[in-house]
Design a protein around this motif. Structure first.
Motif, PDB file in Angstrom:
ATOM      1  N   HIS A 127       0.826  -1.211   0.000  1.00 52.97           N
ATOM      2  CA  HIS A 127       0.000   0.000   0.000  1.00 52.97           C
ATOM      3  C   HIS A 127       0.856   1.255   0.000  1.00 52.97           C
ATOM      4  O   HIS A 127       0.659   2.158  -0.828  1.00 52.97           O
ATOM      5  N   TYR A 128       1.834   1.343   0.918  1.00 55.41           N
ATOM      6  CA  TYR A 128       2.557   2.608   1.008  1.00 55.41           C
ATOM      7  C   TYR A 128       3.628   2.772  -0.072  1.00 55.41           C
ATOM      8  O   TYR A 128       4.151   3.866  -0.262  1.00 55.41           O
ATOM      9  N   THR A 129       3.957   1.701  -0.790  1.00 53.47           N
ATOM     10  CA  THR A 129       4.873   1.869  -1.926  1.00 53.47           C
ATOM     11  C   THR A 129       4.121   2.066  -3.239  1.00 53.47           C
ATOM     12  O   THR A 129       4.737   2.370  -4.261  1.00 53.47           O
ATOM     13  N   ALA A 130       2.803   1.921  -3.204  1.00 55.31           N
ATOM     14  CA  ALA A 130       2.015   2.093  -4.426  1.00 55.31           C
ATOM     15  C   ALA A 130       1.722   3.558  -4.711  1.00 55.31           C
ATOM     16  O   ALA A 130       1.467   3.935  -5.847  1.00 55.31           O
ATOM     17  N   GLU A 131       1.735   4.387  -3.685  1.00 54.59           N
ATOM     18  CA  GLU A 131       1.383   5.794  -3.872  1.00 54.59           C
ATOM     19  C   GLU A 131       2.207   6.661  -2.944  1.00 54.59           C
ATOM     20  O   GLU A 131       2.280   6.405  -1.743  1.00 54.59           O
ATOM     21  N   ASP A 132       2.847   7.656  -3.508  1.00 50.26           N
ATOM     22  CA  ASP A 132       3.639   8.604  -2.733  1.00 50.26           C
ATOM     23  C   ASP A 132       2.720   9.732  -2.281  1.00 50.26           C
ATOM     24  O   ASP A 132       2.395  10.623  -3.050  1.00 50.26           O
ATOM     25  N   GLU A 133       2.300   9.694  -1.014  1.00 46.03           N
ATOM     26  CA  GLU A 133       1.337  10.671  -0.520  1.00 46.03           C
ATOM     27  C   GLU A 133       1.932  12.077  -0.416  1.00 46.03           C
ATOM     28  O   GLU A 133       1.210  13.066  -0.324  1.00 46.03           O
ATOM     29  N   ALA A 134       3.255  12.172  -0.438  1.00 46.41           N
ATOM     30  CA  ALA A 134       3.883  13.492  -0.382  1.00 46.41           C
ATOM     31  C   ALA A 134       3.808  14.222  -1.720  1.00 46.41           C
ATOM     32  O   ALA A 134       4.085  15.402  -1.817  1.00 46.41           O
ATOM     33  N   ALA A 135       3.438  13.455  -2.774  1.00 49.05           N
ATOM     34  CA  ALA A 135       3.319  14.063  -4.098  1.00 49.05           C
ATOM     35  C   ALA A 135       1.898  13.814  -4.592  1.00 49.05           C
ATOM     36  O   ALA A 135       1.610  12.804  -5.216  1.00 49.05           O
ATOM     37  N   PRO A 136       0.948  14.733  -4.288  1.00 46.51           N
ATOM     38  CA  PRO A 136      -0.467  14.488  -4.557  1.00 46.51           C
ATOM     39  C   PRO A 136      -0.832  14.337  -6.031  1.00 46.51           C
ATOM     40  O   PRO A 136      -1.798  13.676  -6.356  1.00 46.51           O
ATOM     41  N   ALA A 137      -0.076  14.929  -6.923  1.00 44.54           N
ATOM     42  CA  ALA A 137      -0.459  14.885  -8.335  1.00 44.54           C
ATOM     43  C   ALA A 137       0.278  13.783  -9.077  1.00 44.54           C
ATOM     44  O   ALA A 137       0.825  13.985 -10.153  1.00 44.54           O
ATOM     45  N   ARG A 138       0.294  12.576  -8.509  1.00 38.50           N
ATOM     46  CA  ARG A 138       0.993  11.468  -9.147  1.00 38.50           C
ATOM     47  C   ARG A 138       0.257  11.001 -10.396  1.00 38.50           C
ATOM     48  O   ARG A 138      -0.962  11.105 -10.496  1.00 38.50           O
ATOM     49  N   THR A 139       1.038  10.494 -11.330  1.00 40.18           N
ATOM     50  CA  THR A 139       0.439   9.875 -12.504  1.00 40.18           C
ATOM     51  C   THR A 139      -0.210   8.566 -12.091  1.00 40.18           C
ATOM     52  O   THR A 139       0.357   7.834 -11.288  1.00 40.18           O
ATOM     53  N   PRO A 140      -1.417   8.237 -12.605  1.00 37.31           N
ATOM     54  CA  PRO A 140      -2.044   6.950 -12.265  1.00 37.31           C
ATOM     55  C   PRO A 140      -1.091   5.804 -12.556  1.00 37.31           C
ATOM     56  O   PRO A 140      -0.337   5.835 -13.542  1.00 37.31           O
ATOM     57  N   PRO A 141      -1.052   4.727 -11.686  1.00 36.48           N
ATOM     58  CA  PRO A 141      -0.114   3.631 -11.853  1.00 36.48           C
ATOM     59  C   PRO A 141      -0.067   3.049 -13.255  1.00 36.48           C
ATOM     60  O   PRO A 141       0.999   2.730 -13.769  1.00 36.48           O
ATOM     61  N   GLY A 142      -1.212   2.908 -13.903  1.00 35.86           N
ATOM     62  CA  GLY A 142      -1.230   2.292 -15.226  1.00 35.86           C
ATOM     63  C   GLY A 142      -0.558   3.136 -16.298  1.00 35.86           C
ATOM     64  O   GLY A 142      -0.124   2.616 -17.323  1.00 35.86           O
ATOM     65  N   ASP A 143      -0.470   4.474 -16.064  1.00 32.49           N
ATOM     66  CA  ASP A 143       0.124   5.375 -17.051  1.00 32.49           C
ATOM     67  C   ASP A 143       1.550   5.796 -16.681  1.00 32.49           C
ATOM     68  O   ASP A 143       2.163   6.588 -17.378  1.00 32.49           O
ATOM     69  N   ARG A 144       2.062   5.255 -15.589  1.00 35.12           N
ATOM     70  CA  ARG A 144       3.354   5.675 -15.083  1.00 35.12           C
ATOM     71  C   ARG A 144       4.488   5.064 -15.907  1.00 35.12           C
ATOM     72  O   ARG A 144       4.405   3.925 -16.355  1.00 35.12           O
ATOM     73  N   ASP A 145       5.565   5.827 -16.086  1.00 31.65           N
ATOM     74  CA  ASP A 145       6.758   5.301 -16.734  1.00 31.65           C
ATOM     75  C   ASP A 145       7.279   4.102 -15.934  1.00 31.65           C
ATOM     76  O   ASP A 145       7.402   4.194 -14.703  1.00 31.65           O
ATOM     77  N   PRO A 146       7.592   2.970 -16.593  1.00 32.37           N
ATOM     78  CA  PRO A 146       8.002   1.757 -15.863  1.00 32.37           C
ATOM     79  C   PRO A 146       9.215   1.974 -14.965  1.00 32.37           C
ATOM     80  O   PRO A 146       9.282   1.441 -13.855  1.00 32.37           O
ATOM     81  N   ARG A 147      10.169   2.752 -15.438  1.00 31.85           N
ATOM     82  CA  ARG A 147      11.367   3.018 -14.631  1.00 31.85           C
ATOM     83  C   ARG A 147      11.003   3.819 -13.374  1.00 31.85           C
ATOM     84  O   ARG A 147      11.485   3.521 -12.268  1.00 31.85           O
ATOM     85  N   THR A 148      10.147   4.815 -13.546  1.00 27.05           N
ATOM     86  CA  THR A 148       9.702   5.627 -12.413  1.00 27.05           C
ATOM     87  C   THR A 148       8.938   4.778 -11.408  1.00 27.05           C
ATOM     88  O   THR A 148       9.103   4.918 -10.187  1.00 27.05           O
ATOM     89  N   GLU A 149       8.098   3.880 -11.906  1.00 31.28           N
ATOM     90  CA  GLU A 149       7.324   3.008 -11.014  1.00 31.28           C
ATOM     91  C   GLU A 149       8.249   2.093 -10.218  1.00 31.28           C
ATOM     92  O   GLU A 149       8.057   1.891  -9.017  1.00 31.28           O
ATOM     93  N   LEU A 150       9.262   1.530 -10.877  1.00 28.20           N
ATOM     94  CA  LEU A 150      10.230   0.678 -10.184  1.00 28.20           C
ATOM     95  C   LEU A 150      10.936   1.455  -9.085  1.00 28.20           C
ATOM     96  O   LEU A 150      11.052   0.979  -7.944  1.00 28.20           O
ATOM     97  N   GLU A 151      11.408   2.657  -9.412  1.00 30.18           N
ATOM     98  CA  GLU A 151      12.108   3.480  -8.425  1.00 30.18           C
ATOM     99  C   GLU A 151      11.204   3.811  -7.245  1.00 30.18           C
ATOM    100  O   GLU A 151      11.621   3.752  -6.090  1.00 30.18           O
ATOM    101  N   GLN A 152       9.956   4.153  -7.543  1.00 24.65           N
ATOM    102  CA  GLN A 152       9.038   4.518  -6.462  1.00 24.65           C
ATOM    103  C   GLN A 152       8.781   3.342  -5.532  1.00 24.65           C
ATOM    104  O   GLN A 152       8.834   3.485  -4.307  1.00 24.65           O
ATOM    105  N   VAL A 153       8.508   2.177  -6.095  1.00 26.22           N
ATOM    106  CA  VAL A 153       8.198   0.998  -5.280  1.00 26.22           C
ATOM    107  C   VAL A 153       9.347   0.658  -4.335  1.00 26.22           C
ATOM    108  O   VAL A 153       9.127   0.271  -3.187  1.00 26.22           O
ATOM    109  N   LEU A 154      10.587   0.809  -4.805  1.00 26.51           N
ATOM    110  CA  LEU A 154      11.736   0.485  -3.962  1.00 26.51           C
ATOM    111  C   LEU A 154      12.098   1.621  -3.009  1.00 26.51           C
ATOM    112  O   LEU A 154      12.323   1.391  -1.815  1.00 26.51           O
ATOM    113  N   LEU A 155      12.137   2.855  -3.517  1.00 28.96           N
ATOM    114  CA  LEU A 155      12.563   3.974  -2.679  1.00 28.96           C
ATOM    115  C   LEU A 155      11.574   4.279  -1.558  1.00 28.96           C
ATOM    116  O   LEU A 155      11.967   4.751  -0.489  1.00 28.96           O
ATOM    117  N   LEU A 156      10.294   4.007  -1.775  1.00 32.25           N
ATOM    118  CA  LEU A 156       9.307   4.272  -0.723  1.00 32.25           C
ATOM    119  C   LEU A 156       9.372   3.254   0.414  1.00 32.25           C
ATOM    120  O   LEU A 156       8.670   3.391   1.410  1.00 32.25           O
TER     121      LEU A 156
END
Length: 211
Positions: free
Chosen positions: A64-93
């Protein structure tokens, strides 16, 4: 999951984070959750059942908490997110200085340490770890479509192991969380070869350059 059951698992996560697996006592868990010990046994049968379901709960909460960065409210929907960005977010969060992440990561580390001595817990932990590695390997495959499944699986093992190691150093005060995140970001960059197609490294550490 019922609110009562979730409350017990949240309490179990907190107690394990504070006391470790061996320090998990039904009386303290009941007091932490605000329920009777009888109700805990009703929902989870025994101590092994509590540990098994707490592991599942920790994994689900991390999802749950790696699926959405609550500190950045205007996130791109997961399905439209750049794959590299999604990978980085899932790990960095996984490296966020919040109470939820601190509890989750500390409890996960305590459960992993105890699994060395508890075979039943070892099996449950291996299953949850395999699921995590598989999910990261899939993200790597999307970010590097020219790589091989073997290379993605090996890279996912390395990255998830690094997340665990960095979490321990950060949580124990050996490493600032900002530095831990920079190191993890660098490792992601290295695994993806700074954007070169098919550059995810294979099991032996060599790169696949598509040639």
């Amino acid at each position: 999951m019922s609110d009562r059951r979730r409350g017990i698992l949240e309490a179990a996560t907190r107690v394990i984070a504070r006391r470790g697996v061996r320090g998990l006592r039904m009386g303290e868990l009941a007091a932490e959750a605000g329920v009777s010990t009888a109700l805990i046994y009703y929902h989870f049968t025994d101590r092994a059942g509590i540990l098994r379901e707490t592991l599942e709960y920790i994994s689900e909460r991390a999802d749950h908490y790696t699926a959405e960065d609550e500190a950045a409210p205007a996130r791109t929907p997961p399905g439209d997110r750049d794959p590299r960005t999604e990978l980085e977010q899932v790990l960095l969060l996984e490296l966020q200085d919040t109470t939820e992440v601190r509890e989750n990561s500390t409890a996960w580390g305590e459960l992993r340490a105890s699994a060395v001595f508890e075979p039943d817990l070892r099996e449950d932990l291996a299953r949850n770890t395999h699921s995590w590695v598989h999910d990261v390997a899939e993200l790597l495959a999307h970010a590097d479509p020219f790589g091989t499944a073997t290379a993605h699986a090996a890279a996912a093992e390395r990255l998830t192991a690094l997340v665990e190691g960095l979490s321990v150093r950060w949580l124990s005060g050996s490493l600032p969380v900002e530095q831990a995140r920079r190191l993890l970001h660098g490792a992601i960059e290295a695994e993806l070869g700074n954007g070169r197609p098919g550059a995810v490294r294979g099991p032996g550490g060599g790169g696949f350059d598509g040639s």
